[in-house]
Design a protein around this motif. Structure first.
Motif, PDB file in Angstrom:
ATOM      1  N   SER A  87       8.622 -12.303   5.920  1.00 58.87           N
ATOM      2  CA  SER A  87      10.086 -12.238   5.847  1.00 58.87           C
ATOM      3  C   SER A  87      10.559 -10.805   5.632  1.00 58.87           C
ATOM      4  O   SER A  87      11.637 -10.415   6.118  1.00 58.87           O
ATOM      5  CB  SER A  87      10.604 -13.146   4.728  1.00 58.87           C
ATOM      6  N   TRP A  88       9.764 -10.014   4.922  1.00 59.66           N
ATOM      7  CA  TRP A  88      10.109  -8.606   4.716  1.00 59.66           C
ATOM      8  C   TRP A  88       9.703  -7.746   5.907  1.00 59.66           C
ATOM      9  O   TRP A  88      10.396  -6.774   6.239  1.00 59.66           O
ATOM     10  CB  TRP A  88       9.459  -8.092   3.435  1.00 59.66           C
ATOM     11  N   LEU A  89       8.610  -8.086   6.566  1.00 55.75           N
ATOM     12  CA  LEU A  89       8.229  -7.361   7.783  1.00 55.75           C
ATOM     13  C   LEU A  89       9.307  -7.515   8.848  1.00 55.75           C
ATOM     14  O   LEU A  89       9.600  -6.568   9.594  1.00 55.75           O
ATOM     15  CB  LEU A  89       6.889  -7.876   8.312  1.00 55.75           C
ATOM     16  N   LYS A  90       9.903  -8.692   8.914  1.00 60.44           N
ATOM     17  CA  LYS A  90      10.980  -8.939   9.880  1.00 60.44           C
ATOM     18  C   LYS A  90      12.191  -8.050   9.610  1.00 60.44           C
ATOM     19  O   LYS A  90      12.993  -7.789  10.509  1.00 60.44           O
ATOM     20  CB  LYS A  90      11.399 -10.406   9.839  1.00 60.44           C
ATOM     21  N   LYS A  91      12.318  -7.595   8.376  1.00 65.28           N
ATOM     22  CA  LYS A  91      13.418  -6.694   8.009  1.00 65.28           C
ATOM     23  C   LYS A  91      13.032  -5.229   8.213  1.00 65.28           C
ATOM     24  O   LYS A  91      13.717  -4.320   7.730  1.00 65.28           O
ATOM     25  CB  LYS A  91      13.808  -6.920   6.552  1.00 65.28           C
ATOM     26  N   ASN A  92      11.925  -5.013   8.924  1.00 62.30           N
ATOM     27  CA  ASN A  92      11.433  -3.676   9.255  1.00 62.30           C
ATOM     28  C   ASN A  92      10.998  -2.901   8.008  1.00 62.30           C
ATOM     29  O   ASN A  92      11.141  -1.678   7.951  1.00 62.30           O
ATOM     30  CB  ASN A  92      12.491  -2.880  10.028  1.00 62.30           C
ATOM     31  N   LYS A  93      10.463  -3.610   7.039  1.00 61.03           N
ATOM     32  CA  LYS A  93       9.961  -2.960   5.836  1.00 61.03           C
ATOM     33  C   LYS A  93       8.458  -2.710   5.982  1.00 61.03           C
ATOM     34  O   LYS A  93       7.700  -3.610   6.351  1.00 61.03           O
ATOM     35  CB  LYS A  93      10.205  -3.836   4.612  1.00 61.03           C
ATOM     36  N   ASN A  94       8.038  -1.483   5.710  1.00 59.83           N
ATOM     37  CA  ASN A  94       6.620  -1.169   5.686  1.00 59.83           C
ATOM     38  C   ASN A  94       6.068  -1.494   4.304  1.00 59.83           C
ATOM     39  O   ASN A  94       6.576  -1.005   3.289  1.00 59.83           O
ATOM     40  CB  ASN A  94       6.381   0.298   6.038  1.00 59.83           C
ATOM     41  N   ILE A  95       5.047  -2.333   4.277  1.00 59.74           N
ATOM     42  CA  ILE A  95       4.565  -2.920   3.029  1.00 59.74           C
ATOM     43  C   ILE A  95       3.136  -2.474   2.752  1.00 59.74           C
ATOM     44  O   ILE A  95       2.299  -2.459   3.654  1.00 59.74           O
ATOM     45  CB  ILE A  95       4.616  -4.460   3.104  1.00 59.74           C
ATOM     46  N   VAL A  96       2.876  -2.143   1.508  1.00 64.35           N
ATOM     47  CA  VAL A  96       1.512  -1.841   1.071  1.00 64.35           C
ATOM     48  C   VAL A  96       1.075  -2.891   0.055  1.00 64.35           C
ATOM     49  O   VAL A  96       1.763  -3.155  -0.924  1.00 64.35           O
ATOM     50  CB  VAL A  96       1.411  -0.435   0.448  1.00 64.35           C
ATOM     51  N   PHE A  97      -0.076  -3.479   0.341  1.00 68.21           N
ATOM     52  CA  PHE A  97      -0.725  -4.423  -0.569  1.00 68.21           C
ATOM     53  C   PHE A  97      -1.848  -3.637  -1.241  1.00 68.21           C
ATOM     54  O   PHE A  97      -2.810  -3.237  -0.598  1.00 68.21           O
ATOM     55  CB  PHE A  97      -1.285  -5.599   0.235  1.00 68.21           C
ATOM     56  N   VAL A  98      -1.729  -3.384  -2.537  1.00 67.07           N
ATOM     57  CA  VAL A  98      -2.745  -2.586  -3.221  1.00 67.07           C
ATOM     58  C   VAL A  98      -3.879  -3.475  -3.711  1.00 67.07           C
ATOM     59  O   VAL A  98      -3.658  -4.574  -4.216  1.00 67.07           O
ATOM     60  CB  VAL A  98      -2.162  -1.792  -4.404  1.00 67.07           C
ATOM     61  N   THR A  99      -5.099  -2.989  -3.530  1.00 73.50           N
ATOM     62  CA  THR A  99      -6.262  -3.746  -3.976  1.00 73.50           C
ATOM     63  C   THR A  99      -7.278  -2.802  -4.598  1.00 73.50           C
ATOM     64  O   THR A  99      -7.479  -1.678  -4.120  1.00 73.50           O
ATOM     65  CB  THR A  99      -6.898  -4.531  -2.816  1.00 73.50           C
ATOM     66  N   ILE A 100      -7.893  -3.240  -5.671  1.00 78.30           N
ATOM     67  CA  ILE A 100      -8.899  -2.427  -6.324  1.00 78.30           C
ATOM     68  C   ILE A 100     -10.129  -2.320  -5.423  1.00 78.30           C
ATOM     69  O   ILE A 100     -10.431  -3.226  -4.635  1.00 78.30           O
ATOM     70  CB  ILE A 100      -9.261  -3.035  -7.702  1.00 78.30           C
ATOM     71  N   GLY A 101     -10.824  -1.189  -5.503  1.00 76.80           N
ATOM     72  CA  GLY A 101     -11.995  -0.995  -4.644  1.00 76.80           C
ATOM     73  C   GLY A 101     -11.612  -0.796  -3.197  1.00 76.80           C
ATOM     74  O   GLY A 101     -10.734  -0.005  -2.873  1.00 76.80           O
TER      75      GLY A 101
END
Length: 230
Positions: A87-101
């Protein structure tokens, strides 16, 4: 036009181990996905914000990723989380999902990555230093020489069969099962095997704990414990 999802590995604990590419992605993103209920409870965020202080001003999505083995319930939660991210990608938002390692090694991120790509959206992976490489560096040991094999094992699952693997065994996220793992290694020694046993809990963090030798493995070391057996 849609935004892009990036799974960013922030390394095992030391903020100085974030890559330049990871820092650039974190600075540029519009939205952070944190696999936790708060910033304080997200290991990956706490590491990343030390390297990129601007993260403190970023908008965040807090998502539940239950550590369960009920596949049906897990799939339902992942579908729900994916729907919200899209739903946020559709709003042209660049998203970062942070993950350890690193995002490609036993990482929650891939549950989302696969679903996002399957629905026609762009997703990419930015590598981070895996915990076991940082642990080997911290200990000053080689994981393998010449023709030796390396086996990476999820320490929170049944590890009994791993006793027969040749070469170096790496047990990741072994803290909750450390007593069980230690008992199994003791049986191997009693059967005549010679083992070198190393472990580091919370590698690179303020509460880091180094354990060398089977006798000093402690059952309360913490979830983020990597055990290396040679």
């Amino acid at each position: 036009m849609a935004g892009i999802l990036a799974g960013v590995g922030v390394g095992p604990g030391d903020p100085e181990l974030l890559t330049i590419k990871a820092c650039r992605a974190l600075k540029a993103c519009d939205l952070l996905v944190l696999p936790a209920k708060t910033k304080e409870k997200c290991y990956a965020y706490q590491i990343a914000v030390q390297a990129v202080p601007q993260l403190a001003e970023k908008a965040c999505l807090y998502m539940d990723f239950p550590m369960i083995k009920d596949q049906k319930a897990l799939d339902a939660q992942m579908d729900q989380n994916t729907k919200e991210i899209i739903s946020w990608l559709k709003k042209n938002k660049n998203i970062v999902f942070v993950t350890i390692g690193d995002p490609s090694i036993y990482a929650t991120y891939h549950y989302i990555h696969r679903r996002v790509v399957a629905q026609g959206y762009e997703a990419k992976i930015i590598s981070g230093i895996p915990s076991f490489l940082a642990v080997a560096a911290r200990l000053g040991i080689s994981l393998a020489d010449r023709d030796q094999q390396i086996h990476v094992i999820p320490g929170s699952y049944d590890t009994e069969d791993a006793k027969d693997y040749p070469g170096t065994r790496i047990y990741m996220k072994a803290g909750k099962s450390l007593a069980h793992l230690k008992a199994g290694l003791q049986r191997e020694v009693e059967s005549g095997k010679t083992l070198e046993v190393y472990a580091v809990a919370n590698c690179g963090m303020e509460n880091e704990k180094v354990m060398i030798g089977l006798d000093v493995l402690e059952g309360d070391a913490g979830y983020l414990t990597t055990v290396i057996v040679k």
